[in-house]
Design a protein around this motif. Structure first.
Motif, PDB file in Angstrom:
ATOM      1  N   UNK A   1       0.828  -1.213   0.000  1.00  0.00           N
ATOM      2  CA  UNK A   1       0.000   0.000   0.000  1.00  0.00           C
ATOM      3  C   UNK A   1       0.861   1.261   0.000  1.00  0.00           C
ATOM      4  N   UNK A   2       1.942   1.232   0.790  1.00  0.00           N
ATOM      5  CA  UNK A   2       2.846   2.388   0.833  1.00  0.00           C
ATOM      6  C   UNK A   2       3.469   2.618  -0.541  1.00  0.00           C
ATOM      7  N   UNK A   3       3.864   1.534  -1.193  1.00  0.00           N
ATOM      8  CA  UNK A   3       4.442   1.667  -2.532  1.00  0.00           C
ATOM      9  C   UNK A   3       3.461   2.275  -3.517  1.00  0.00           C
ATOM     10  N   UNK A   4       2.207   1.865  -3.446  1.00  0.00           N
ATOM     11  CA  UNK A   4       1.189   2.442  -4.314  1.00  0.00           C
ATOM     12  C   UNK A   4       1.017   3.930  -4.038  1.00  0.00           C
ATOM     13  N   UNK A   5       1.099   4.286  -2.764  1.00  0.00           N
ATOM     14  CA  UNK A   5       0.979   5.690  -2.382  1.00  0.00           C
ATOM     15  C   UNK A   5       2.139   6.502  -2.953  1.00  0.00           C
ATOM     16  N   UNK A   6       3.358   5.961  -2.840  1.00  0.00           N
ATOM     17  CA  UNK A   6       4.534   6.646  -3.383  1.00  0.00           C
ATOM     18  C   UNK A   6       4.417   6.794  -4.903  1.00  0.00           C
ATOM     19  N   UNK A   7       3.953   5.753  -5.542  1.00  0.00           N
ATOM     20  CA  UNK A   7       3.785   5.810  -6.994  1.00  0.00           C
ATOM     21  C   UNK A   7       2.782   6.887  -7.373  1.00  0.00           C
TER      22      UNK A   7
ATOM     23  N   UNK B   1       3.435  10.583  -9.499  1.00  0.00           N
ATOM     24  CA  UNK B   1       2.771  10.861 -10.768  1.00  0.00           C
ATOM     25  C   UNK B   1       1.755  12.005 -10.691  1.00  0.00           C
ATOM     26  N   UNK B   2       1.115  12.163  -9.519  1.00  0.00           N
ATOM     27  CA  UNK B   2      -0.035  13.071  -9.433  1.00  0.00           C
ATOM     28  C   UNK B   2       0.091  14.185  -8.394  1.00  0.00           C
ATOM     29  N   UNK B   3       1.116  14.152  -7.546  1.00  0.00           N
ATOM     30  CA  UNK B   3       1.167  15.101  -6.433  1.00  0.00           C
ATOM     31  C   UNK B   3       2.529  15.794  -6.340  1.00  0.00           C
ATOM     32  N   UNK B   4       2.844  16.676  -7.256  1.00  0.00           N
ATOM     33  CA  UNK B   4       4.105  17.414  -7.164  1.00  0.00           C
ATOM     34  C   UNK B   4       4.154  18.282  -5.909  1.00  0.00           C
ATOM     35  N   UNK B   5       5.359  18.471  -5.388  1.00  0.00           N
ATOM     36  CA  UNK B   5       5.536  19.238  -4.161  1.00  0.00           C
ATOM     37  C   UNK B   5       6.595  20.322  -4.406  1.00  0.00           C
ATOM     38  N   UNK B   6       6.217  21.427  -5.034  1.00  0.00           N
ATOM     39  CA  UNK B   6       7.193  22.433  -5.471  1.00  0.00           C
ATOM     40  C   UNK B   6       7.991  23.075  -4.347  1.00  0.00           C
ATOM     41  N   UNK B   7       7.374  23.309  -3.183  1.00  0.00           N
ATOM     42  CA  UNK B   7       8.099  23.966  -2.090  1.00  0.00           C
ATOM     43  C   UNK B   7       9.243  23.083  -1.597  1.00  0.00           C
TER      44      UNK B   7
ATOM     45  N   UNK C   1      14.224  16.701 -10.709  1.00  0.00           N
ATOM     46  CA  UNK C   1      13.101  15.845 -10.321  1.00  0.00           C
ATOM     47  C   UNK C   1      12.361  16.448  -9.129  1.00  0.00           C
ATOM     48  N   UNK C   2      11.053  16.256  -9.109  1.00  0.00           N
ATOM     49  CA  UNK C   2      10.231  16.692  -7.986  1.00  0.00           C
ATOM     50  C   UNK C   2      10.602  15.906  -6.722  1.00  0.00           C
ATOM     51  N   UNK C   3      10.376  16.539  -5.566  1.00  0.00           N
ATOM     52  CA  UNK C   3      10.619  15.878  -4.280  1.00  0.00           C
ATOM     53  C   UNK C   3       9.869  14.549  -4.190  1.00  0.00           C
ATOM     54  N   UNK C   4       8.643  14.522  -4.678  1.00  0.00           N
ATOM     55  CA  UNK C   4       7.820  13.313  -4.613  1.00  0.00           C
ATOM     56  C   UNK C   4       8.095  12.345  -5.762  1.00  0.00           C
ATOM     57  N   UNK C   5       9.126  12.627  -6.543  1.00  0.00           N
ATOM     58  CA  UNK C   5       9.451  11.733  -7.671  1.00  0.00           C
ATOM     59  C   UNK C   5      10.940  11.386  -7.663  1.00  0.00           C
ATOM     60  N   UNK C   6      11.463  11.103  -6.461  1.00  0.00           N
ATOM     61  CA  UNK C   6      12.849  10.667  -6.282  1.00  0.00           C
ATOM     62  C   UNK C   6      13.848  11.794  -6.486  1.00  0.00           C
ATOM     63  N   UNK C   7      13.420  13.042  -6.205  1.00  0.00           N
ATOM     64  CA  UNK C   7      14.352  14.146  -6.349  1.00  0.00           C
ATOM     65  C   UNK C   7      15.298  14.312  -5.173  1.00  0.00           C
ATOM     66  N   UNK C   8      14.854  13.927  -3.966  1.00  0.00           N
ATOM     67  CA  UNK C   8      15.665  14.126  -2.764  1.00  0.00           C
ATOM     68  C   UNK C   8      16.886  13.215  -2.750  1.00  0.00           C
ATOM     69  N   UNK C   9      17.923  13.665  -2.057  1.00  0.00           N
ATOM     70  CA  UNK C   9      19.140  12.871  -1.959  1.00  0.00           C
ATOM     71  C   UNK C   9      18.872  11.531  -1.272  1.00  0.00           C
ATOM     72  N   UNK C  10      18.080  11.563  -0.209  1.00  0.00           N
ATOM     73  CA  UNK C  10      17.743  10.338   0.524  1.00  0.00           C
ATOM     74  C   UNK C  10      16.235  10.212   0.613  1.00  0.00           C
TER      75      UNK C  10
END
Length: 213
Positions: free
Chosen positions: A43-49, A53-59, A72-81
């Motif tokens: 379920x967590x994986x589905x949420x991340x997916x 795809x649908x919830x960009x986090x610009x801030x 890359x967006x924060x919610x699309x593997x943009x963060x370092x960790x």
């Protein structure tokens, strides 16, 4: 978040009378909990997916390291960790319940499983006093802590081999802060001495009132 006390309570009421040995009951209860854990990881994986795809986090994308450099967006593997914490609530309630069941039903054979459940679910006061005399986790009882160690290894090791949709993986925990109050509201009586709807344990602390050593 997986409410282990809720899952265990349901399993106990449906299966305790069917198990001839404690080992058989414990094995079945753990298998049941781990099945729910597998569903939680999925379920967590589905949420991340979905978020990727649908919830960009610009801030956060602007403020967290590597997002801009990667493009890359924060919610699309943009963060370092990137990790996801998976929380198991009520773990100590389950351990204490297992200790009580082992002590009263299987080792000392003071009563059968059906009578045990009947007294528990009717919240019989004398029965609850008896539960307090069972072995307890977190008070230097080697036999009790040995069961807890095995339980922890299985529950908190359930993340092994589980891949996150992106990032490093899953971190398992049992951190309730104040949520142990409302997490207990939907859980029936449990053999750790909880009555219907009472709070769960506070994270990994001994059950309230047991930490006297």
């Amino acid at each position: 978040n997986l409410n282990t006390a809720y899952v265990f309570c349901n399993y106990m009421n449906e299966n305790l009378a069917k198990k001839e040995t404690f080992e058989e009951f414990y094995s079945g209860a753990m298998d049941n909990l781990l099945e729910y854990a597998d569903e939680l990881y999925a379920d967590v994986n589905e949420c991340y997916k979905h978020m990727s795809e649908k919830m960009p986090n610009p801030v956060r994308t602007l403020l967290v390291d590597d997002c801009i450099d990667k493009g890359k967006d924060y919610n699309a593997d943009g963060a370092r960790w990137s990790w996801s914490i998976v929380n198991f609530a009520g773990t100590i309630n389950v351990i204490e319940s297992l200790l009580a069941i082992r002590d009263i039903v299987y080792e000392k054979k003071e009563m059968g499983a059906e009578e045990f459940l009947e007294l528990l679910n009717s919240e019989d006061e004398l029965f609850y006093k008896r539960l307090k005399k069972c072995p307890h986790y977190g008070v230097n009882d080697e036999k009790a802590d040995s069961l807890a160690k095995d339980f922890f290894a299985k529950i908190f090791g359930s993340n092994k081999g589980k891949k996150l949709h992106f990032g490093e993986g899953f971190l398992t925990s049992s951190i309730q802060f104040t949520t142990y109050v409302y997490r207990g509201k939907g859980v029936g009586p449990t053999p750790d001495g909880r009555k219907n709807g009472e709070p769960l344990c506070d994270s990994l602390s001994p059950i309230f009132g047991n930490d006297k050593k």
